[in-house]
Motif scaffolding. Structure first.
Motif, PDB file in Angstrom:
ATOM      1  N   THR A 103       0.838  -1.194   0.000  1.00  0.00           N
ATOM      2  CA  THR A 103       0.000   0.000   0.000  1.00  0.00           C
ATOM      3  C   THR A 103       0.874   1.246   0.000  1.00  0.00           C
ATOM      4  OG1 THR A 103      -1.723  -1.178   1.184  1.00  0.00           O
ATOM      5  CG2 THR A 103      -1.834   1.210   1.245  1.00  0.00           C
ATOM      6  N   ALA A 104       1.893   1.254   0.830  1.00  0.00           N
ATOM      7  CA  ALA A 104       2.793   2.407   0.899  1.00  0.00           C
ATOM      8  C   ALA A 104       3.535   2.597  -0.414  1.00  0.00           C
ATOM      9  CB  ALA A 104       3.780   2.236   2.049  1.00  0.00           C
TER      10      ALA A 104
ATOM     11  N   THR B 241       1.348   4.186  -3.113  1.00  0.00           N
ATOM     12  CA  THR B 241       1.184   5.617  -2.893  1.00  0.00           C
ATOM     13  C   THR B 241       2.487   6.356  -3.191  1.00  0.00           C
ATOM     14  OG1 THR B 241      -0.448   5.115  -1.210  1.00  0.00           O
ATOM     15  CG2 THR B 241       0.433   7.327  -1.203  1.00  0.00           C
TER      16      THR B 241
ATOM     17  N   LYS C  88      -3.829  10.954  -4.533  1.00  0.00           N
ATOM     18  CA  LYS C  88      -2.766  10.280  -3.793  1.00  0.00           C
ATOM     19  C   LYS C  88      -3.235   9.917  -2.381  1.00  0.00           C
ATOM     20  CE  LYS C  88       2.090  10.566  -2.571  1.00  0.00           C
ATOM     21  NZ  LYS C  88       3.350  11.230  -2.829  1.00  0.00           N
TER      22      LYS C  88
ATOM     23  N   SER D  69      -4.634   4.610  -1.465  1.00  0.00           N
ATOM     24  CA  SER D  69      -4.429   3.422  -0.633  1.00  0.00           C
ATOM     25  C   SER D  69      -5.736   2.658  -0.392  1.00  0.00           C
ATOM     26  CB  SER D  69      -3.794   3.802   0.701  1.00  0.00           C
ATOM     27  OG  SER D  69      -4.657   4.663   1.422  1.00  0.00           O
ATOM     28  N   THR D  70      -6.881   3.308  -0.596  1.00  0.00           N
ATOM     29  CA  THR D  70      -8.164   2.625  -0.374  1.00  0.00           C
ATOM     30  C   THR D  70      -8.626   1.837  -1.599  1.00  0.00           C
ATOM     31  OG1 THR D  70      -9.512   4.504  -1.107  1.00  0.00           O
ATOM     32  CG2 THR D  70      -8.909   4.429   1.233  1.00  0.00           C
TER      33      THR D  70
ATOM     34  N   TYR E 178     -13.360   4.116  -3.073  1.00  0.00           N
ATOM     35  CA  TYR E 178     -12.357   4.769  -3.927  1.00  0.00           C
ATOM     36  C   TYR E 178     -13.029   5.330  -5.182  1.00  0.00           C
ATOM     37  CZ  TYR E 178      -8.582   5.279  -7.302  1.00  0.00           C
ATOM     38  OH  TYR E 178      -7.730   5.779  -8.257  1.00  0.00           O
TER      39      TYR E 178
END
Length: 127
Positions: free
Chosen positions: A22-23, A26, A68, A72-73, A81
């Motif tokens: 996820t990180a 992004t 941005k 992550s969703t 999202y």
């Protein structure tokens, strides 16, 4: 070292991997680079004036940063999202209408992607 400990370590590893993915999704969303690509497309096609360029660039950056923040969703709450991105697209279009002339807006409309499958750099911002 028991089986229970090994199992919990596996769960921790899975959670860490999910957080890392996820990180990284992004962090690979490069707002500055995308903004340059989008402005490189919009500026000549809309024939933006020197007075309009900073305002449009600011809106492009604002829209990219909103994306941005919700990116992550996408994997965990796809419906949420999609809903947020629809609102983001509508907000971008409404704000652009105030920044550019009616003739420029008519030029903008066909440039806006209709779906995420478009090849335009605008897809990166709007879908």
């Amino acid at each position: 070292f028991t089986f229970a400990n090994a199992q919990s370590i596996g769960n921790i590893s899975k959670a860490a991997n999910t957080a890392t993915k996820t990180a990284s999704a992004t962090s690979t969303f490069d707002v500055a680079s995308l903004s340059n690509q989008i402005m490189g497309q919009l500026s000549p096609k809309l024939k933006l004036t020197d007075a309009q360029k900073p305002a449009v660039n600011s809106l492009v950056n604002e829209t990219l940063n909103k994306k941005k923040n919700i990116l992550s969703t996408k994997k965990t709450d796809n419906a949420g999202y999609t809903s947020k991105m629809t609102a983001n697209r509508e907000s971008f279009t409404a704000k652009m209408k105030k920044l550019i002339t009616p003739a420029q807006f008519q030029t903008l409309l066909p440039l806006l992607p209709k779906s995420a499958q478009s090849l335009s750099p605008l897809v990166q911002m709007l879908y």
